[in-house]
Design a protein around this motif. Structure first.
Motif, mmCIF file in Angstrom:
data_model
loop_
_atom_site.group_PDB
_atom_site.id
_atom_site.type_symbol
_atom_site.label_atom_id
_atom_site.label_comp_id
_atom_site.label_asym_id
_atom_site.label_seq_id
_atom_site.Cartn_x
_atom_site.Cartn_y
_atom_site.Cartn_z
ATOM 1 N N SER A 1 8.310 8.178 -0.534
ATOM 2 C CA SER A 1 8.257 8.510 -1.880
ATOM 3 C C SER A 1 7.376 9.824 -1.810
ATOM 4 O O SER A 1 7.089 10.247 -0.723
ATOM 5 N N HIS A 2 7.100 10.185 -3.079
ATOM 6 C CA HIS A 2 6.146 11.451 -2.947
ATOM 7 C C HIS A 2 5.153 11.076 -3.926
ATOM 8 O O HIS A 2 5.356 10.512 -4.844
ATOM 9 N N VAL A 3 3.985 11.376 -3.520
ATOM 10 C CA VAL A 3 2.647 11.152 -4.203
ATOM 11 C C VAL A 3 1.678 12.463 -4.313
ATOM 12 O O VAL A 3 2.212 13.502 -3.761
ATOM 13 N N GLY B 1 -3.216 8.570 11.380
ATOM 14 C CA GLY B 1 -4.304 7.531 11.742
ATOM 15 C C GLY B 1 -4.124 6.084 11.077
ATOM 16 O O GLY B 1 -4.009 5.078 11.478
ATOM 17 N N ALA B 2 -3.925 6.362 9.775
ATOM 18 C CA ALA B 2 -3.758 5.428 8.778
ATOM 19 C C ALA B 2 -2.293 4.513 8.850
ATOM 20 O O ALA B 2 -2.249 3.450 9.097
ATOM 21 N N VAL B 3 -1.330 5.200 8.919
ATOM 22 C CA VAL B 3 -0.070 4.834 9.268
ATOM 23 C C VAL B 3 0.170 3.989 10.685
ATOM 24 O O VAL B 3 0.575 2.720 10.541
ATOM 25 N N ALA B 4 -0.594 4.284 11.651
ATOM 26 C CA ALA B 4 -0.437 3.513 12.966
ATOM 27 C C ALA B 4 -1.385 2.474 12.695
ATOM 28 O O ALA B 4 -0.945 1.310 13.161
ATOM 29 N N LEU B 5 -2.570 2.446 12.192
ATOM 30 C CA LEU B 5 -3.361 1.259 11.853
ATOM 31 C C LEU B 5 -2.691 0.241 11.050
ATOM 32 O O LEU B 5 -2.406 -0.997 11.535
ATOM 33 N N TYR B 6 -1.942 0.758 9.824
ATOM 34 C CA TYR B 6 -1.017 -0.257 9.195
ATOM 35 C C TYR B 6 0.000 -0.837 10.018
ATOM 36 O O TYR B 6 0.128 -2.211 9.669
ATOM 37 N N GLN B 7 0.656 -0.257 10.690
ATOM 38 C CA GLN B 7 1.725 -0.644 11.416
ATOM 39 C C GLN B 7 1.096 -1.635 12.629
ATOM 40 O O GLN B 7 1.769 -2.813 12.623
ATOM 41 N N VAL C 1 3.132 15.393 -1.809
ATOM 42 C CA VAL C 1 3.425 15.054 -0.480
ATOM 43 C C VAL C 1 4.035 13.595 -0.110
ATOM 44 O O VAL C 1 4.260 12.884 -0.970
ATOM 45 N N GLU C 2 4.974 13.679 1.137
ATOM 46 C CA GLU C 2 5.608 12.354 1.477
ATOM 47 C C GLU C 2 4.677 11.333 1.661
ATOM 48 O O GLU C 2 3.521 11.567 2.290
ATOM 49 N N ALA C 3 5.196 10.096 1.003
ATOM 50 C CA ALA C 3 4.239 8.974 1.605
ATOM 51 C C ALA C 3 5.120 7.602 1.937
ATOM 52 O O ALA C 3 6.172 7.940 1.418
ATOM 53 N N TYR C 4 4.643 6.645 2.502
ATOM 54 C CA TYR C 4 5.221 5.538 2.622
ATOM 55 C C TYR C 4 4.641 4.517 1.894
ATOM 56 O O TYR C 4 3.521 4.371 1.661
ATOM 57 N N GLU C 5 5.688 3.805 1.270
ATOM 58 C CA GLU C 5 5.348 2.477 0.721
ATOM 59 C C GLU C 5 5.550 1.422 1.707
ATOM 60 O O GLU C 5 6.673 1.271 2.120
ATOM 61 N N MET C 6 4.469 0.743 2.035
ATOM 62 C CA MET C 6 4.524 -0.320 3.037
ATOM 63 C C MET C 6 3.945 -1.597 2.373
ATOM 64 O O MET C 6 3.283 -1.855 1.429
ATOM 65 N N LEU D 1 0.788 -1.243 -0.072
ATOM 66 C CA LEU D 1 -0.077 -0.065 -0.041
ATOM 67 C C LEU D 1 0.926 1.313 -0.035
ATOM 68 O O LEU D 1 2.001 1.206 0.301
ATOM 69 N N THR D 2 0.384 2.401 -0.516
ATOM 70 C CA THR D 2 1.005 3.610 -0.323
ATOM 71 C C THR D 2 0.304 4.387 0.762
ATOM 72 O O THR D 2 -1.225 4.399 0.388
ATOM 73 N N VAL D 3 0.521 5.194 1.783
ATOM 74 C CA VAL D 3 -0.191 5.939 2.588
ATOM 75 C C VAL D 3 0.742 7.287 2.728
ATOM 76 O O VAL D 3 1.955 7.437 2.973
ATOM 77 N N GLN D 4 0.000 8.464 2.545
ATOM 78 C CA GLN D 4 0.677 9.711 2.774
ATOM 79 C C GLN D 4 1.056 9.653 4.461
ATOM 80 O O GLN D 4 0.352 9.385 5.255
ATOM 81 N N LYS D 5 2.422 10.328 4.577
ATOM 82 C CA LYS D 5 2.898 10.320 5.604
ATOM 83 C C LYS D 5 2.138 11.116 6.837
ATOM 84 O O LYS D 5 2.244 10.702 7.835
#
Length: 166
Positions: A146-148, A130-136, A156-161, A122-126
């Motif tokens: 990356s940037h999306v 709330g979403a980052v914490a949920l996925y972790q 904006v900065e994003a995490y590829e997870m 998934l890709t999530v905006q940094k």
């Protein structure tokens, strides 16, 4: 609202109009959700849901509160045939009620049982903390940053997870 009033299941062709209404609403509530291209009409969406349900490389899981569609999770194929990409969205009114978690877990269960995927990404905006914490919490690990472009055209900065399926 109690969990008894919530339902999580695969989308059916009869959900097409409600799904389109949900997608339109989600697109207005946050810059982390966007729709690419024009939405189809309900008849076309119904046929697409039937096609998705006939295969094992796509899924749409929906969340209902009573009879209202309030969220969805999708898994779609990626370039790597052994990896799928997940996306989840919930109406803002229903955030932080466990619906996103249940959608994610239901979609991951589908992927582990029904698909041939070894990994879900998934890709999530940094800034979507709330979403980052949920996925972790679920077990996704950050692979790279990356940037999306968000839904209003800002970079904006994003995490590829990703998470491995067992």
């Amino acid at each position: 609202m109690t969990n008894d009033e919530r339902t999580f299941r695969k989308a059916e062709s009869t959900d097409a109009q409600a799904l389109l209404t949900l997608l339109k609403a989600l697109g207005t509530e946050t810059t982390t959700f966007s729709i690419s291209g024009e939405l189809p009409v309900a008849d076309e969406e119904a046929k697409e849901i039937e096609k998705i349900n006939a295969g094992n490389d796509h899924v749409i899981i929906i969340a209902l509160a009573g009879d209202q569609l309030v969220g969805l999770a999708t898994i779609t194929p990626t370039v790597d045939t052994k990896a799928g990409e997940i996306g989840v969205a919930v109406l803002k009114k229903y955030w932080r009620q466990g619906i996103g978690l249940e959608l994610m877990l239901s979609a991951l269960d589908w992927a582990a049982i029904e698909s041939s995927y070894n990994e879900i990404s998934l890709t999530v905006q940094k800034n979507n903390l709330g979403a980052v914490a949920l996925y972790q919490k679920i077990g996704f690990e950050t692979i790279t940053t990356s940037h999306v472009e968000n839904s209003v055209g800002e970079l904006v900065e994003a995490y590829e997870m990703a998470i491995a399926l067992e």
